[in-house]
Design an enzyme around this catalytic site. Sequence first.
Site, short mmCIF file in Angstrom:
data_model
loop_
_atom_site.label_atom_id
_atom_site.label_comp_id
_atom_site.label_asym_id
_atom_site.label_seq_id
_atom_site.Cartn_x
_atom_site.Cartn_y
_atom_site.Cartn_z
N GLY A 174 16.57 88.97 27.53
CA GLY A 174 16.70 88.56 26.14
C GLY A 174 17.59 89.49 25.32
O GLY A 174 18.39 89.04 24.50
N THR A 175 17.44 90.77 25.54
CA THR A 175 18.22 91.75 24.77
C THR A 175 19.72 91.53 25.00
O THR A 175 20.51 91.50 24.05
CB THR A 175 17.81 93.18 25.15
OG1 THR A 175 16.41 93.33 24.84
CG2 THR A 175 18.61 94.23 24.40
N ASN A 180 8.07 86.64 17.65
CA ASN A 180 7.30 87.35 18.67
C ASN A 180 6.06 88.06 18.13
O ASN A 180 5.16 88.39 18.87
CB ASN A 180 8.17 88.37 19.40
CG ASN A 180 8.98 89.23 18.47
OD1 ASN A 180 9.67 88.74 17.58
ND2 ASN A 180 8.89 90.54 18.63
N GLN A 185 10.74 83.80 22.93
CA GLN A 185 9.29 83.56 22.94
C GLN A 185 8.95 82.08 23.09
O GLN A 185 7.80 81.74 23.34
CB GLN A 185 8.66 84.09 21.64
CG GLN A 185 8.67 85.60 21.52
CD GLN A 185 7.69 86.29 22.46
OE1 GLN A 185 6.73 85.70 22.95
NE2 GLN A 185 7.95 87.56 22.74
N SER A 208 14.51 84.72 28.10
CA SER A 208 14.19 85.85 28.97
C SER A 208 13.09 85.44 29.95
O SER A 208 12.04 84.95 29.53
CB SER A 208 13.71 87.02 28.11
OG SER A 208 13.24 88.06 28.93
N ALA A 209 13.33 85.69 31.26
CA ALA A 209 12.41 85.19 32.29
C ALA A 209 11.00 85.77 32.21
O ALA A 209 10.02 85.07 32.44
CB ALA A 209 13.01 85.48 33.67
N HIS A 210 10.90 87.06 31.87
CA HIS A 210 9.56 87.68 31.98
C HIS A 210 8.59 87.21 30.90
O HIS A 210 7.41 87.55 30.93
CB HIS A 210 9.66 89.21 32.01
CG HIS A 210 9.96 89.88 30.71
ND1 HIS A 210 8.99 90.53 29.98
CD2 HIS A 210 11.11 90.04 30.02
CE1 HIS A 210 9.54 91.05 28.89
NE2 HIS A 210 10.83 90.77 28.89
N THR A 233 27.63 91.57 39.74
CA THR A 233 27.00 90.82 40.85
C THR A 233 25.66 90.25 40.39
O THR A 233 24.84 90.96 39.82
CB THR A 233 26.80 91.74 42.07
OG1 THR A 233 28.09 92.26 42.41
CG2 THR A 233 26.19 91.00 43.25
N CYS A 264 8.04 96.21 22.21
CA CYS A 264 9.27 97.02 22.25
C CYS A 264 9.22 98.09 21.16
O CYS A 264 10.02 99.00 21.15
CB CYS A 264 10.49 96.14 22.04
SG CYS A 264 10.33 94.51 22.69
N1 PLP Z 1 13.82 88.47 21.48
C1 PLP Z 1 12.50 88.29 21.29
C2 PLP Z 1 12.03 87.32 20.25
C3 PLP Z 1 11.58 89.01 22.05
O1 PLP Z 1 10.27 88.85 21.86
C4 PLP Z 1 12.06 89.93 23.02
C5 PLP Z 1 11.13 90.77 23.79
O2 PLP Z 1 10.03 91.04 23.38
C6 PLP Z 1 13.46 90.06 23.19
C7 PLP Z 1 14.30 89.30 22.41
C8 PLP Z 1 14.03 90.96 24.23
O3 PLP Z 1 13.87 90.39 25.52
P1 PLP Z 1 13.93 91.28 26.84
O4 PLP Z 1 12.63 92.00 26.94
O5 PLP Z 1 14.11 90.28 27.94
O6 PLP Z 1 15.09 92.18 26.70
#
Ligand code: PLP
Length: 383
Positions: free
Chosen positions: A74-75, A153, A181, A201-203, A239, A332
């Site tokens: 996601g970042t 989030n 989210q 974001s997959a996780h 890659t 985070c």
């Molecule tokens: N954007 C939102 C709304 C999120 O909640 C998060 C992670 O908590 C991110 C971006 C960042 O995602 P990643 O952890 O995959 O870098």
Amino acid sequence: MKREKVIYADNAATTKLNSKAYEAMKTYLIEEYGNPSQPYSFARTSKLALKQAREIIAQCINAEPNEIYFTSGGTESDNWAIKGSAFAFSEKKTIITSAIEHHAILRSCEFVERLGYPVVYVPVNEVGEVSPESLDKIATNSTGLVSVMLANNEIGTIQNINTLADNAHAYGAIFHTDAVQAVGHIPVDVKALGVDLLSASAHKFGGPKGVGFLYIKDGTNLDSYLNGGSQESFKRAGTENVASILGMAMALKDSVDNLPCLQSLYAEEEYFISRLKQAGLIEYEDYIWNGNHEKGNHLPGLISISLKNKDGEALMHRLDLKGIIISTGAACDSINTQVSHVIKAIGAPEDFAIGTIRISLGMDICRSEVGVIADALIEALRK
Ligand code: PLP
């Protein structure tokens, strides 16, 4: 050392790996490890896995496979959307974003602002919604990009993205949504939303960590972010993380297939809140249930409450000692004990704000476990 069983209620921070994702990934870690960019036959299976993953993901969000670009999460997707849009502008156009975005957006905006791109923050109301009218007030013909998250989030509020995107387009701006989210938790259809860019974001939906994607609508002008090889149609070099990308696709497909089941989490939220009320500890004036908590207007299973004159971090630690995992706000941001920018933006009074906790339930939680979390919180509050 074997860990004792925990009750995990921090799914907005990350989720457990989906077993179908895990099974699909194994082969690509040990047997089929060929570099998909190589022309020989040993690379063919990895190449095919990427193709398959791209098709599955595209189908899950109603996109075309060539509109899905794999990233490290996601970042990266958020950084790419903001910086890639800004660098593709013909002049230093304005970027509009909301006051409650994730730091991946906010800090990317600060970065481009230092390079001379004006950034304007659209406010939110007391439940964290951006109104189309407030966006309309600040958008102009020199707005190049509008970025508003699909679901928050920290408080779970879901935005009216379709109308916001229409407003942005009326000024000739492109529209990005951080759907990290939302994807895998609520139906996400890029065409119905009307967005040009979408981060995932997959996780957050049962996939592995460190992998995600950016949806780029065909024809959207976006600079490449990582420069190097020709991967991802020359737009994102490096890659590919084949096993994780396939795991992400499998997890997403499974989540999307099971979306209707997630609705049951709304009932668990009600049960949780009712237990707190029954205990007589929490009167209406002593807590705020943050965000828009109507069904369908917030993420299923995400409860954010602010408790008067309490310390959210102390509560989180007390529950941790009992094997119950909850959060004070965004994971985070866990080193930062200041009141979160989201809680500030929705105008929570100071004596409530520091007592904010977030409980994010996943599908594997059962009613009795929700009761255990409520009881543990009640006990911690009594202390
Ligand atoms: N954007 C939102 C709304 C999120 O909640 C998060 C992670 O908590 C991110 C971006 C960042 O995602 P990643 O952890 O995959 O870098």
